[in-house]
Scaffold this motif. Structure first.
Motif, PDB file in Angstrom:
ATOM      1  N   ASP A  20     -26.945  38.232  -4.765  1.00  0.00           N
ATOM      2  CA  ASP A  20     -28.151  38.045  -5.569  1.00  0.00           C
ATOM      3  C   ASP A  20     -27.844  37.079  -6.716  1.00  0.00           C
ATOM      4  O   ASP A  20     -27.387  37.472  -7.780  1.00  0.00           O
ATOM      5  CB  ASP A  20     -28.623  39.394  -6.119  1.00  0.00           C
ATOM      6  N   GLN A  21     -28.101  35.802  -6.485  1.00  0.00           N
ATOM      7  CA  GLN A  21     -27.746  34.782  -7.467  1.00  0.00           C
ATOM      8  C   GLN A  21     -28.557  34.911  -8.750  1.00  0.00           C
ATOM      9  O   GLN A  21     -28.046  34.637  -9.847  1.00  0.00           O
ATOM     10  CB  GLN A  21     -27.934  33.386  -6.859  1.00  0.00           C
ATOM     11  N   ASN A  22     -29.797  35.347  -8.631  1.00  0.00           N
ATOM     12  CA  ASN A  22     -30.613  35.544  -9.832  1.00  0.00           C
ATOM     13  C   ASN A  22     -30.013  36.627 -10.726  1.00  0.00           C
ATOM     14  O   ASN A  22     -30.001  36.502 -11.958  1.00  0.00           O
ATOM     15  CB  ASN A  22     -32.047  35.913  -9.448  1.00  0.00           C
ATOM     16  N   SER A  23     -29.511  37.695 -10.106  1.00  0.00           N
ATOM     17  CA  SER A  23     -28.870  38.762 -10.872  1.00  0.00           C
ATOM     18  C   SER A  23     -27.605  38.247 -11.554  1.00  0.00           C
ATOM     19  O   SER A  23     -27.339  38.580 -12.720  1.00  0.00           O
ATOM     20  CB  SER A  23     -28.527  39.941  -9.951  1.00  0.00           C
ATOM     21  N   LEU A  24     -26.822  37.449 -10.849  1.00  0.00           N
ATOM     22  CA  LEU A  24     -25.603  36.884 -11.439  1.00  0.00           C
ATOM     23  C   LEU A  24     -25.932  35.975 -12.622  1.00  0.00           C
ATOM     24  O   LEU A  24     -25.244  35.997 -13.642  1.00  0.00           O
ATOM     25  CB  LEU A  24     -24.816  36.106 -10.384  1.00  0.00           C
ATOM     26  N   GLN A  25     -26.991  35.202 -12.500  1.00  0.00           N
ATOM     27  CA  GLN A  25     -27.392  34.322 -13.598  1.00  0.00           C
ATOM     28  C   GLN A  25     -27.871  35.129 -14.795  1.00  0.00           C
ATOM     29  O   GLN A  25     -27.502  34.838 -15.941  1.00  0.00           O
ATOM     30  CB  GLN A  25     -28.480  33.357 -13.120  1.00  0.00           C
ATOM     31  N   ARG A  26     -28.673  36.158 -14.543  1.00  0.00           N
ATOM     32  CA  ARG A  26     -29.111  37.017 -15.648  1.00  0.00           C
ATOM     33  C   ARG A  26     -27.910  37.724 -16.274  1.00  0.00           C
ATOM     34  O   ARG A  26     -27.813  37.858 -17.507  1.00  0.00           O
ATOM     35  CB  ARG A  26     -30.124  38.057 -15.149  1.00  0.00           C
ATOM     36  N   GLY A  27     -26.992  38.184 -15.433  1.00  0.00           N
ATOM     37  CA  GLY A  27     -25.808  38.863 -15.951  1.00  0.00           C
ATOM     38  C   GLY A  27     -24.943  37.956 -16.805  1.00  0.00           C
ATOM     39  O   GLY A  27     -24.385  38.390 -17.820  1.00  0.00           O
ATOM     40  N   ALA A  59     -32.092  49.518 -16.964  1.00  0.00           N
ATOM     41  CA  ALA A  59     -31.166  49.736 -15.850  1.00  0.00           C
ATOM     42  C   ALA A  59     -30.794  48.417 -15.184  1.00  0.00           C
ATOM     43  O   ALA A  59     -29.637  48.198 -14.810  1.00  0.00           O
ATOM     44  CB  ALA A  59     -31.790  50.692 -14.830  1.00  0.00           C
ATOM     45  N   GLN A  60     -31.760  47.515 -15.063  1.00  0.00           N
ATOM     46  CA  GLN A  60     -31.486  46.232 -14.420  1.00  0.00           C
ATOM     47  C   GLN A  60     -30.534  45.392 -15.262  1.00  0.00           C
ATOM     48  O   GLN A  60     -29.673  44.690 -14.723  1.00  0.00           O
ATOM     49  CB  GLN A  60     -32.796  45.468 -14.183  1.00  0.00           C
ATOM     50  N   ALA A  61     -30.678  45.455 -16.578  1.00  0.00           N
ATOM     51  CA  ALA A  61     -29.768  44.712 -17.457  1.00  0.00           C
ATOM     52  C   ALA A  61     -28.329  45.200 -17.280  1.00  0.00           C
ATOM     53  O   ALA A  61     -27.395  44.391 -17.166  1.00  0.00           O
ATOM     54  CB  ALA A  61     -30.208  44.854 -18.912  1.00  0.00           C
ATOM     55  N   ALA A  62     -28.144  46.518 -17.242  1.00  0.00           N
ATOM     56  CA  ALA A  62     -26.800  47.073 -17.020  1.00  0.00           C
ATOM     57  C   ALA A  62     -26.286  46.696 -15.643  1.00  0.00           C
ATOM     58  O   ALA A  62     -25.098  46.388 -15.473  1.00  0.00           O
ATOM     59  CB  ALA A  62     -26.833  48.592 -17.177  1.00  0.00           C
ATOM     60  N   ARG A  63     -27.172  46.680 -14.666  1.00  0.00           N
ATOM     61  CA  ARG A  63     -26.773  46.319 -13.297  1.00  0.00           C
ATOM     62  C   ARG A  63     -26.385  44.841 -13.223  1.00  0.00           C
ATOM     63  O   ARG A  63     -25.408  44.476 -12.553  1.00  0.00           O
ATOM     64  CB  ARG A  63     -27.919  46.620 -12.332  1.00  0.00           C
ATOM     65  N   ASP A  64     -27.126  43.979 -13.904  1.00  0.00           N
ATOM     66  CA  ASP A  64     -26.825  42.551 -13.874  1.00  0.00           C
ATOM     67  C   ASP A  64     -25.477  42.250 -14.528  1.00  0.00           C
ATOM     68  O   ASP A  64     -24.703  41.418 -14.028  1.00  0.00           O
ATOM     69  CB  ASP A  64     -27.935  41.767 -14.580  1.00  0.00           C
ATOM     70  N   ILE A  65     -25.179  42.926 -15.626  1.00  0.00           N
ATOM     71  CA  ILE A  65     -23.878  42.731 -16.277  1.00  0.00           C
ATOM     72  C   ILE A  65     -22.764  43.222 -15.361  1.00  0.00           C
ATOM     73  O   ILE A  65     -21.728  42.561 -15.214  1.00  0.00           O
ATOM     74  CB  ILE A  65     -23.835  43.475 -17.631  1.00  0.00           C
TER      75      ILE A  65
END
Length: 218
Positions: free
Chosen positions: A37-44, A166-172
């Motif tokens: 999930d590249q979007n998640s990696l970028q947000r993280g 939860a999504q912020a913690a998951r992205d990090i």
């Protein structure tokens, strides 16, 4: 023989004894992150820069490597993670000045390059979501009692929805898993190709063996 059995039993008992001595282990929440999930990696990456780099570093990573792996240009990674203060070939270092961590927190914040490999992403995700305020109103953490790290995601927890928190913690967690082994997905993709090649080679070897033995039998 009895001595070997006794030693083996002792080795089996040691992990349980260590856990008992350290108190009950916290049940980890599943991070359910996805390195594809590249979007998640970028947000993280952005969240890590905004909330973690004030204290922590990723000294085994360079900005240009991150950009190449998660789909940014060199200019984008410098703008979004370094805010123009670093070169694209620089290592990802903390913004904290030397000695400040010991003076303010009582300890030097660790580099997080290999934290996901050491603790696992479920632990990181659980840790970020396990802060609570004690009777004195000070922040503590169920996953690591007495931690010196403040609740860096407090603002998101207070002002965003529980899903966004939860999504912020998951992205990090996702970004830190990537940082711990940047080539992991390429290695896994290559692994399937190697297995497929070996299966084809096994089939060809079996056919060749049958052919050789047919000539010998006749």
């Amino acid at each position: 023989m009895k001595k070997l059995v006794w030693m083996f039993s002792l080795l089996l008992a040691m992990p349980f004894a260590a856990q008992s001595a350290g108190g009950p282990a916290i049940e980890l929440e599943l991070a359910e992150n996805n390195l594809r999930d590249q979007n998640s990696l970028q947000r993280g990456a952005v969240l890590f820069s905004n909330y973690c780099m004030a204290c922590h570093s990723l000294k085994y990573m360079r900005y240009n490597r991150i950009a190449r792996d998660i789909g940014w240009s060199d200019e984008e990674v410098v703008a979004k993670m370094a805010y123009g203060m670093n070169s694209v070939v620089d290592d990802v270092e903390t913004r904290m000045l030397p000695g400040v961590g010991m003076d303010v927190l009582g300890t030097e914040p660790p580099d997080l390059s290999l934290m996901a490999r050491l603790k696992g992403t479920d632990y990181i995700y659980t840790f970020l979501r396990s802060y609570y305020q004690d009777e004195q109103g000070k922040w503590n953490n169920h996953a690591l009692e007495g931690t010196s790290m403040p609740n860096v995601l407090e603002g998101i927890e207070r002002h965003a929805s529980s899903e966004d928190y939860a999504q912020a913690a998951r992205d990090i967690s996702n970004f830190l898993e990537y940082a711990g082994e940047p080539a992991k997905m390429k290695r896994m993709d290559l692994g399937w190709k190697v297995i497929a090649f070996l299966l084809v080679l096994l089939l060809l070897t079996y056919i060749l063996k049958k052919e050789y033995w047919r000539d010998i039998k006749h």
